[in-house]
Scaffold this active site. Sequence first.
Site, PDB file in Angstrom:
ATOM      1  N   GLU A  86       0.949  -1.337   0.028  1.00 55.39           N
ATOM      2  CA  GLU A  86       0.113  -0.040  -0.014  1.00 55.39           C
ATOM      3  C   GLU A  86       0.860   1.250  -0.015  1.00 55.39           C
ATOM      4  O   GLU A  86       0.960   2.145   0.882  1.00 55.39           O
ATOM      5  CB  GLU A  86      -0.991  -0.020   1.215  1.00 55.39           C
ATOM      6  CG  GLU A  86      -1.918  -1.160   0.890  1.00 55.39           C
ATOM      7  CD  GLU A  86      -3.000  -1.292   2.221  1.00 55.39           C
ATOM      8  OE1 GLU A  86      -3.161  -0.617   3.233  1.00 55.39           O
ATOM      9  OE2 GLU A  86      -3.920  -2.084   2.014  1.00 55.39           O
TER      10      GLU A  86
ATOM     11  N   GLU B  71      -4.368  -8.902  -1.483  1.00 59.21           N
ATOM     12  CA  GLU B  71      -5.042  -8.570  -0.224  1.00 59.21           C
ATOM     13  C   GLU B  71      -6.287  -8.071  -0.230  1.00 59.21           C
ATOM     14  O   GLU B  71      -6.758  -7.301  -1.147  1.00 59.21           O
ATOM     15  CB  GLU B  71      -4.115  -7.571   0.591  1.00 59.21           C
ATOM     16  CG  GLU B  71      -4.519  -7.443   2.232  1.00 59.21           C
ATOM     17  CD  GLU B  71      -3.967  -6.281   2.902  1.00 59.21           C
ATOM     18  OE1 GLU B  71      -2.686  -6.303   2.612  1.00 59.21           O
ATOM     19  OE2 GLU B  71      -4.642  -5.611   3.747  1.00 59.21           O
TER      20      GLU B  71
END
Length: 486
Positions: free
Chosen positions: A234, A337
Site C-alpha cells: 500500500e 490482499e
Amino acid sequence: MKKNILQILCLAFCFSAAAQKSKKPLKNEFSPIGKNITVYTTADSTNLKLTKTDNLVFTRGEQPVEREISVFVEPKKQFQTFMGIGGAITDASAEVFAKLSPAKQQEFLNAYYDKDKGIGYSLMRTTIHSSDFSSGSYTYVNEGDKDLKSFSIDHDRQFRIPLIKKAIETSGGKITLFVSPWSPPAFMKSNGSMLKGGTLLPEYDQSWANYYTKFIKAYEKEGIPIWGLTVQNEPMATQTWESCIFTAEAERDFLKNFLGPTMKKEGLGDKKIIVWDHNRDLMNQRANVIFADPEASKYAWGMGFHWYETWAGGTPMFDNVRHVHEAYPSKKLIFTEGCVEKFDASKYYLWANGERYGTSMINDFNNGTVGWTDWNILLDQNGGPNHVGNFCLSPIHADTSSDKLIYTPSYYYIGHFSKFIRPDAKRVSTVVSRSQLLSTSFLNTDGKMVTVVMNQSGQKITYNLMVSNQKTVVTIPAHAIQTLVY
C-alpha cells in the site's frame, strides 16, 4: 523417372501424415460430450456448505429462448494460466494458531491446506518484519545498522516460521509464497518512524534493497522457498500502523536502480517482483509509469492489487483490472490482499461478507488475474492481535478461550474456487445471460472443467449450463454459490 515418382510419393505421404497430425486434439481441447457434472453448493439460510448437491449429464443443446437464463462456456477460447489461491500468514495468525490445542491446529491446517479434507490453498503471502497484524512493531536489525550486520530473523522462529512450515507440509510439500514489507526500519525513513507513512531516505536506498535479499536468503536457509516479493505494501497510504509512501516515480526508480539490480546481483534474479500492491483505483496510473519505463519494467513480473478502494463508498473498480490487462498483456495481475474491515463478532456469519469474496474473485479472474490472496488466514475472537487496534474479520476465527474454530461464509465462498481450480489451469470463456448470476470457468490440467456460478439474487434460479453444443439444466438457491465439475 523412377526417382521422381518416389520423391512425389514421399512428399504425398509426408503431407498426409502432417494433415493427420494436425487433426489430433489440442492439448487443452475439451469436449463436454459424455461428461457427468458434479454440483457442489453453498447457500444462505441452509446447511449447504460446499455440499455435493447434484449429479447431472449433458444432452444436446438447442438455441436458448429469450427468457431462459443461461451460462455459456466456450472451451476453445482460453486465457490466462492460473497460479493459485491462498491467504497471508501474519504474525497475528501464527500467534493465534500457537494458542490452539494440537487437535484444533491440525483441523485448521487441514481446513485450509489439504485439498481433500479442506479447500486446498496453494498460494501464500507473509510480511517482511512487522505489520499492523503483529503484537508490536519490530525489524530484523538494530536501530541505525545501515550495513545490516545485526540482521536476524530470530523473531519469526517462535511463531511464524513453524506455521509456514506446517502449512507447506499439509499442502503436499509445495506452496507459492511471496513476501511484502510494510515499512523500512524507522532510521531509514523521513519521519523517523515505522508508522504513519513517511518516505525512504535516499541515502538508504541500497541498504533497504539489501534488506529484501537478506530476508529471502534467511527464509530459504530455513527451508522455506520464496517465489516472489512486492516492493511495498500500500505505497500510497499513510496509516497509523507500519506504512511508507512511494509515488509511482519513486517506486519505478527504486525498482530499476536498486531493488531489481540488487536481486540480480545477489543471485535472486529469478524471484518475481510485483509492483503497486494497493487498491484498484490508482493501479492504471502506476502501471503506466512503471511499465512504460523499459529499465524498470524488465524487473517487474506484474502488478498486485487490493480491494479497499470502496472505503469512501461506491463500487469496486473491477474495470481497472481489465484496463491494465489490456494495456500491458505481458504483465501478470495478482490480487494480493483483501479482508472484511472493522471487526464485529456479530457479523461472523453475515452472508454478504462471503458474497463480497465471490463477486471479487469472479470479476478479477474474468479480467485477467492469475492468483488471488486473502489477508489473515486466522484471527482471534477480537479480530486480532493487532498493535494499533485495526481489527478485522478473517475466513476462520479462533475463540482461544474455548479452543473453538469459527468458519465464516467467506471461507466457503473462497473454497468454491480454491478446492476445485488447481494451479496451471486455464481460464475459459464464460458469459452469463442475466445479471443475477456471475460465473467463471477454468480447465484443469487433468482435463476437468470447473465452472463457478454465483446467484446474487434473493430468488432461486434455474439456468442452462451450455458448453459448446451441449447443455444441462441446474437450479441454484437464493444467495448461493455453486461449483460444477465435469
